[in-house]
Structures are given as C-alpha cells and as structure tokens.
Scaffold this active site. Structure first.
Site, mmCIF file in Angstrom:
data_model
loop_
_atom_site.group_PDB
_atom_site.id
_atom_site.type_symbol
_atom_site.label_atom_id
_atom_site.label_comp_id
_atom_site.label_asym_id
_atom_site.label_seq_id
_atom_site.Cartn_x
_atom_site.Cartn_y
_atom_site.Cartn_z
ATOM 1 N N TYR A 1 50.550 59.220 58.085
ATOM 2 C CA TYR A 1 49.416 59.965 58.617
ATOM 3 C C TYR A 1 48.384 59.027 59.230
ATOM 4 O O TYR A 1 48.094 57.944 58.702
ATOM 5 C CB TYR A 1 48.764 60.781 57.505
ATOM 6 C CG TYR A 1 49.576 61.986 57.080
ATOM 7 C CD1 TYR A 1 49.840 63.033 57.957
ATOM 8 C CD2 TYR A 1 50.080 62.080 55.787
ATOM 9 C CE1 TYR A 1 50.584 64.134 57.572
ATOM 10 C CE2 TYR A 1 50.818 63.186 55.369
ATOM 11 C CZ TYR A 1 51.063 64.204 56.279
ATOM 12 O OH TYR A 1 51.799 65.284 55.890
ATOM 13 N N LYS B 1 45.980 61.851 22.584
ATOM 14 C CA LYS B 1 45.362 62.823 23.486
ATOM 15 C C LYS B 1 45.823 62.569 24.911
ATOM 16 O O LYS B 1 46.435 61.548 25.222
ATOM 17 C CB LYS B 1 43.838 62.725 23.393
ATOM 18 C CG LYS B 1 43.259 61.368 23.804
ATOM 19 C CD LYS B 1 41.758 61.336 23.625
ATOM 20 C CE LYS B 1 41.192 59.993 24.058
ATOM 21 N NZ LYS B 1 39.726 59.946 23.964
#
Length: 814
Positions: free
Chosen positions: A709, A483
């Site tokens: 940043y 999965k």
C-alpha cells in the site's frame, strides 16, 4: 526390567532404611505425575537448584509407591515406605543406569555434538530398524537425567542401541560415557550451543570427545582442529565435502525439493538422493551413510533407504481440534518408550474427561507381540483411556486387550470411516509409526486455521518458573499471573503446568478468565484482580476470589454475600501505595476496617499493593517508599482486625530487584514468559513463544517496482519478495514494517518491505535460498519480543498480548 532391591542398594551405594531387600523393581521413575508409578516403582527424588522432588513423596506413597531413593527421609514419613539414602540422588540414578547397562552386551551407537544429534539418531533408527531390535533415546532424552532413563529401558531382546548425549558444561560427559558405553561413536556438528559452559571451543571439543573413549570407531566430519584432540588409539572414519583425504568425499547438488550427493568411497562412486536442500540435512545424512558403510551395508541398500529419509519432529505438540477436541500430535513415533512418555503428557491435559488414543502397530519393542500389547493394555488402563483406535494388522489382532477398541488395517481404511467415528469434546493422542502417515489423520482432526502459529514451549515455562522460585525464601508463596490469555500464550495449558508445580495462586484480570479456567478443570485458588461488580455472582458460583479495591465494591460484594448466606468467603484487599490506579488510599483505611469488623461474611485472604517502577534499578527511592508504605498500612489493617493474611506487593521485576520485599507471597507475571528488563537475567531465562508462518508466494521485481500500500517500498535492485500470511490483524504492529523490522527465513534476516497489511507482510528474501512453503519466524529467539518492542518504542507486554486469537497456539514439550 527386573532388578532386585539388594543389587540396587549395592549399585547406588545407598544406606537402606528397609527390613527386607529381597523385593524386585520393574520400573524407575523421576516424575511424580506418571500414572505408571506403582508398588514396583523405584522413585528417585531428584534435587536441583530450583526444585526438590522430596515434596512429592507423601503423595506418591498414597498412590502405592513403596521404594524411594532420597537425600534425606522426610520426618513424618520415616516408617511409611522403604528409603534408600544417598548423598546425591542424580548421581545414584546414573550409578544405577551404569550398573543396568553392564547387564547387556550388544553394539551401541553413541552420538554427541552441538546440533543434529536427535535427527541422526532418529534417521539411524529408521535406516537400521529392518535388521535390528533397536533401543534408542526417546525424543531428545540426552541430558544427565535423560540418558539414564533411556538406558534403563533396555530389555533382553534388544540387539542394538542408539543413544545421544548432550552436555552444557565441563565434567558432565564422563558420567554419560559410563552409562552409554558406545562401541560406535558419531560426532555431529560443533556449534555455539552452550558455549557459555566452556572456556573456549577447544575445551568444548575435548569434553564432547570423552564420550568416545572406548569406541571401536568414531565417525566425524574431517576437521584438523577436532582431530588434534582425538587420542591416537581411537580409529576414525571421516567424511568431507572439501578435503579429498577424508575416507568418504562427497559433493552436493541442490534442486528445488531435493539434493543429490555424489559420493566417493574406496575408489567407488555412487549417488544418493535426499529429500532436503539444506546443508545441515546433507551433513546429518553423511553421518548416517558412514555408519551404514562401517556396518557393511551394500551400496544398493544405502541408496534405497537414505532416499526415504524424512523430517524429524522432535516435540509433542498440543493442537486445537475439531468439535472442541484437543489433539496431542506425536504422529511420527510409535515405539513403546515414547508411548509411555506421551501418555504421561496426556495425563496433564485435563480439559476433557473423555480420552481417545489413536495408535498404530508398534515396532522394535524387543518384546513378543503378546507381551508388548499386554503392557500397552496396562498403560491404557492406568491412564484411563476411554477409547482406543487401532491402526495396523498386528495391533488390530490384539485389540481385545483394550477398552472400547475400534480397529482398521490401514490409515486409508480409518480415513474412509472417519465421519462415522464421532470425535467431539475429548482429548485425542495420535501416535503412529512413520509408515502409517498419521499426519493425514492430524490434518482431518485439526481445526482449520491459517498457517500462522504461536508455538509455546512448556519446558521453557517450567525452567523460567524454577528460575524465579530459586530467588525466593522457601516460605514465600507464589502467585502466577495468567491474565490476558496467559500474556498471549494461552491460559489453560499453562495453568495445568503450574498446578503440577504446586504454585499457590493463579491471578487473572477478569472473572470470565477465571471461569474458563474452572471449566477447564483448574482447581487452584484463583484471584480476580479487576472484578466488575456485575461479575460478583459468577465469581461466587465458580469459587473465584475477588480483589476488593474500594468501599463501593466491598459493600456491593457484602450485599450479595448476605443474599447467598456466605460465611468467611475469601477476598483480597488492595492498598494504593503510589500506582494510583486501584486500591484503598491511606485515609480510607479507618472506614474499611470499621466495615470489616462488623461482618463475618468475608475472610481477608490477602492484602496487596502494586509496584509502579520495580524495573528501575538506577533510582530505587520511590519503590522502597512504596514497600515501606505497604508494610505500614497493611499492618494497620492486620493489627486492627487481629488477622494474619498473606501480604504481597512484588511482581517479576520486584522478585529480582527488591528481594527484601517478598513478604508472604510474590506475583510472577511476564518473567514466566522469558522476558526481563535486565539483560543479564534475560540470559538465564528461556524463550517461551515462537511466532511462525510460511512463505505464501515468491516473486521477483525489477528496480523501480514498488511493494504494498502507498508504494512505500521501491526496489533499487532486482528483488525477491516473500509474501507471508500474517499482518496487523494478527497483532503485528505496522510500525515494524517498511525497513524497521525483519523476519527470519532459513536462519537469515529478511527485512520487512512496504507497509504491513491487515493479513500479510512482505519481506526481502533476495539473498536467501528459500521456496514457497518454507517456514518464517516472526519472533522468538531472533528477533525477540524485547528487540521488537525497543524498535517500535513500546513494551514486550504489548507485543505478546497483541497476538490475535485467530493465531493458533501450539503447545509442545521437548
């Protein structure tokens, strides 16, 4: 190869269950998947701690194989084939290889060490091939199994052998020496690989030196520690960069994209240019240079050929191609043995029915061109290749032997015609000798994505699977979870590999995951663990098996089953034993049983539950209570309905920590991908996924300048900043930035500085000798996903499943 069965029986000391031993064998196999298995194949049914190839014998008989070397004869097959019974099938394979090697008398170079074996072997093949018909180990076939298979490929036209030998513990090299029997020995770097198999470094050195017990010359880096263990009768030929008493002395000068080796040998000095800057490549080059000096090559030839050395790709890689194609990239190798291996690898990739082989001229086969391309034709037919694209003057001459051939004299001619060849919805195997530069073809066919890739090691998947299988009772079934895109690793390719290993079930979370596997040709039973009721029609259409965890869900499924006139459709009933997520509570069971008693529309394939804290080894009380409750509640259902379904509750941690809770099946998840909560168990598992990128740009900043940043990093010294094109949009958590985490550049830690950006991160590479374009490791063996998870206070599952689908997955087999 052409060996009589009578000689084989004698060589392997077998007890033969055969009426007539006058037959001939021309192929040896240990791989049940190989399309080259036929009525002249001798199949060795190898047995290990985690596998037993005897289970494939019945299938092989149905495909025409008649001769088997076995530890025992399966009861129902006693009179179905010829069996040669031995005490140990691996030892028998080695005995046969040793016998076969004795039939040939030509120089053989044997290579061992901790690192560099495969590179030295491939470089020597390149350097010496203009003058010899060389037989060499394919890829890194250097193990107890790989060496015999390599030697068995010798034919009467070969006149030089180059074989590598790798060992992981004491007592192994003596077997490989008897098979290889080298006349020229090369000892590469002695490092820390497989240290756990030896008591100390001295023990490791002595074991590796056993390969050279009969050599005429041993080539090595001059080292007093190693030389102390070399027997006086063995002649050595040494090189060094710091000891002028060595036979060959050199000094290295590094430039941006190459190095110059200033070499002194017998009072003569000469320069060699190598297209590498790292120390390991210089050392590997020196081993090759000394081999050429020993073989009396002129200095001019050595200088010219060594300057053309190239990076060695040691793996078959699966890549995503243009127009829904799948590429198998083996673009630097085109010998006959590696073609056989690559075609068998192709056989496991069943996503597309259409298969194209792009193949260059094949060199050094030891066969005449007529015989060589006849054999290639046979391989192509047996592997059901749809189209063959021949590149090269020689192979183009023999294109009439192939199905649907297209031929080009050169790679450039192919590139010019590329747009007219129409590649779409197919698997393409690309195999070319180095001089054909097939990397240009790979570049044309590869889907264009950015330079970050997640490499998935299929060998490691197999290893981890077998590790957990070894913990199971032989009767316990195994479901493997694929999965969440195979925990981020890619589900199609892994599912195909699991199908070969004959697991019993695949598990997915949602129906669309199972549907994609069906479309890719996966026919294993697939259980959908979290089916939405709107997906029930699609589940039925693709014969997926839903988990039913509520009365509402059961009634909805029964309604659709009735509309479709289903009979005994397989479903799985989930019981809640304390996870409190999904499942029938104990008080719901009477109504569940009443509904099931009144219908024949469905069949209860299994009953399951989910452990909540199976990784807690300090207090097992809750988990043991879950196991006890599951046993009691599941029996209530089975006894009431008089059924005998599969029962399962254990996950990866449960397999190891609660062996008494195997019931009829277990579910293996994160453990398959090399992750365990137990440190000792982790040592036994192999790393599956390595996330890689490159340095996009290097810049130098002064003290006080900032990065990223919000200027979160401020340089305290002159700093070399490496910008890497991967960020949080690719799945790298911002919590791993600004000094918390690091990446690896040239095997050195480079701390991440500043905030991780959406598409980029920056690392401090001040102390690292690196250039733009150099490889960067984000996670793998170091740092591991477990280490990253611990540092940012999450779990490895989240790290793995967060990797964006825009990151290209590359699957490879060593």
């Amino acid at each position: 190869m052409s060996v009589t069965l009578q000689n084989i029986i004698t060589a392997i000391h077998a007890k033969a269950n055969i009426d007539n031993a006058s037959g001939v064998i021309d192929n040896v196999s240990i791989d049940s998947r190989s399309q080259q298995n036929n009525n002249k194949t001798l199949f060795f049914a190898l047995v290990g701690p985690n596998h037993d190839a005897h289970i494939y014998i019945e299938d092989l008989i149905s495909k025409g194989v008649k001769n088997f070397v076995v530890n025992y004869i399966p009861e129902i097959l006693n009179d179905k084939a010829n069996f040669y019974v031995v005490d140990n099938t691996l030892a028998a394979l080695q005995d046969f290889a040793s016998y076969y090697r004795s039939l040939f008398d030509f120089p053989v170079i044997g290579i061992t060490g901790s690192n560099g074996k495969t590179i030295v072997k491939e470089w020597l093949n390149f350097l010496l091939s203009p003058d010899f018909n060389i037989i060499r180990s394919p890829k890194s076939y250097n193990s107890q199994v790989g060496v015999p298979l390599s030697v068995i490929a010798i034919n009467e036209n070969h006149n030089l052998g180059i074989f590598e030998a790798g060992i992981s513990t004491s007592g192994e090299m003596i077997h490989l020496q008897k098979i290889i029997r080298p006349s020229i020995g090369i000892l590469t770097n002695i490092g820390t690989a497989h240290d756990e198999g030896f008591s100390d470094i001295s023990h490791k050195i002595k074991e590796k030196l056993k390969l050279f017990s009969g050599v005429d010359i041993l080539i090595l880096n001059k080292n007093k520690t190693v030389e102390a263990f070399i027997k006086p009768e063995i002649k050595i030929f040494t090189w060094s960069t710091n000891d002028r008493t060595a036979d060959v002395f050199y000094q290295k000068h590094t430039f941006e994209d190459h190095s110059i080796l200033n070499i002194t040998y017998r009072e003569k000095s000469f320069q060699v240019r190598i297209p590498f800057t790292d120390e390991a490549s210089a050392e590997n080059s020196m081993h090759c240079i000394l081999a050429m000096l020993y073989m009396k090559y002129s200095l001019e030839t050595i200088v010219a050929r060594v300057s053309e050395l190239f990076p060695v790709e040691m793996r078959l890689k699966i890549k995503t191609g243009i127009n829904n194609c799948t590429l198998i990239d083996d673009s630097y190798s085109s010998d006959f043995q590696s073609l056989k291996i690559a075609l068998d690898f192709l056989e496991n990739q069943k996503q597309h029915k259409k298969r194209t082989l792009i193949l260059s001229d094949i060199f050094q086969s030891g066969l005449s061109n007529e015989e060589l391309y006849a054999r290639v034709s046979h391989l192509i037919v047996s592997h059901k290749i749809s189209r063959v694209i021949c590149i090269g003057e020689v192979i183009s001459h023999f294109k009439y032997k192939f199905l649907n051939p297209v031929s080009f004299v050169s790679t450039e001619e192919f590139i010019a015609a590329f747009d007219s060849l129409e590649f779409a919805n197919e698997t393409i195997l690309i195999k070319g000798s180095r001089q054909f530069e097939f990397e240009k073809i790979v570049s044309l066919l590869e889907e264009k994505t950015h330079e970050t890739v997640l490499e998935i090691n299929l060998n490691a998947i197999s290893h981890n699977l077998n590790f957990f299988k070894s913990k199971l009772d032989p009767k316990t079934k195994l479901m493997v979870m694929v999965k969440a895109f195979g925990y981020g690793s890619g589900s199609y390719e892994i599912a195909r590999l699991l199908a070969h290993h004959k697991i019993d079930y695949l598990g997915v979370a949602f129906a669309d995951e199972g549907i994609e596997l069906r479309k890719a040709g996966i026919d294993l039973p697939i259980m959908v663990l979290n089916p939405e009721m709107t997906s029930f029609p699609s589940i039925i259409q693709h014969y997926l098996e839903p988990e039913i965890y509520s009365l509402r869900g059961l009634k909805a499924f029964l309604k659709i089953a009735a509309e479709k006139n289903l009979d005994q459709y397989p479903v799985h009933i989930k019981i809640n034993t304390g996870m409190n997520r999904l499942g029938f509570d104990a008080e719901m069971l009477p109504e569940l049983i009443a509904v099931l008693k009144e219908t024949k529309l469905v069949s209860i394939k299994s009953i399951l539950s989910h452990l909540a804290e199976s990784d807690n080894q300090e207090d097992k009380t809750f988990t043991n209570q879950q196991i006890s409750d599951f046993d009691r509640l599941s029996k209530t259902i089975t006894e009431s309905l008089k059924i005998n379904p599969i029962r399962h509750i254990s996950n990866s941690s449960g397999i190891s920590n609660f062996p008494h809770a195997q019931f009829d099946m277990v579910r293996l998840g994160i453990g398959l991908y090399g992750v365990s909560n137990d440190a000792e168990e982790t040592k036994m598992l192999e790393n599956v996924g390595t996330l890689k990128s490159v340095i996009s740009q290097l810049r130098s900043i002064d003290p006080g300048e900032t990065v990223g940043y919000n200027r979160r990093f401020s340089a305290k010294r002159k700093t070399k900043v490496a910008t890497v094109p991967i960020g949080y949009a690719d799945g790298i958590s911002r919590l791993w930035g600004n000094g918390v985490g690091y990446v690896m550049i040239n095997n050195q830690k480079a701390p991440i500085i500043g905030s991780i950006c959406m598409d980029m991160l920056m690392a401090d590479a001040t102390e690292i000798n690196c250039f733009e374009g150099n490889e960067v490791i984000i996670f793998g063996k170091d740092p591991t996903v477990t280490a990253i998870a611990e540092a940012i206070h999450t779990i490895p599952y989240e790290i793995l499943t967060s990797i964006s689908s825009r990151v290209k997955r590359v699957f490879y087999r060593e």
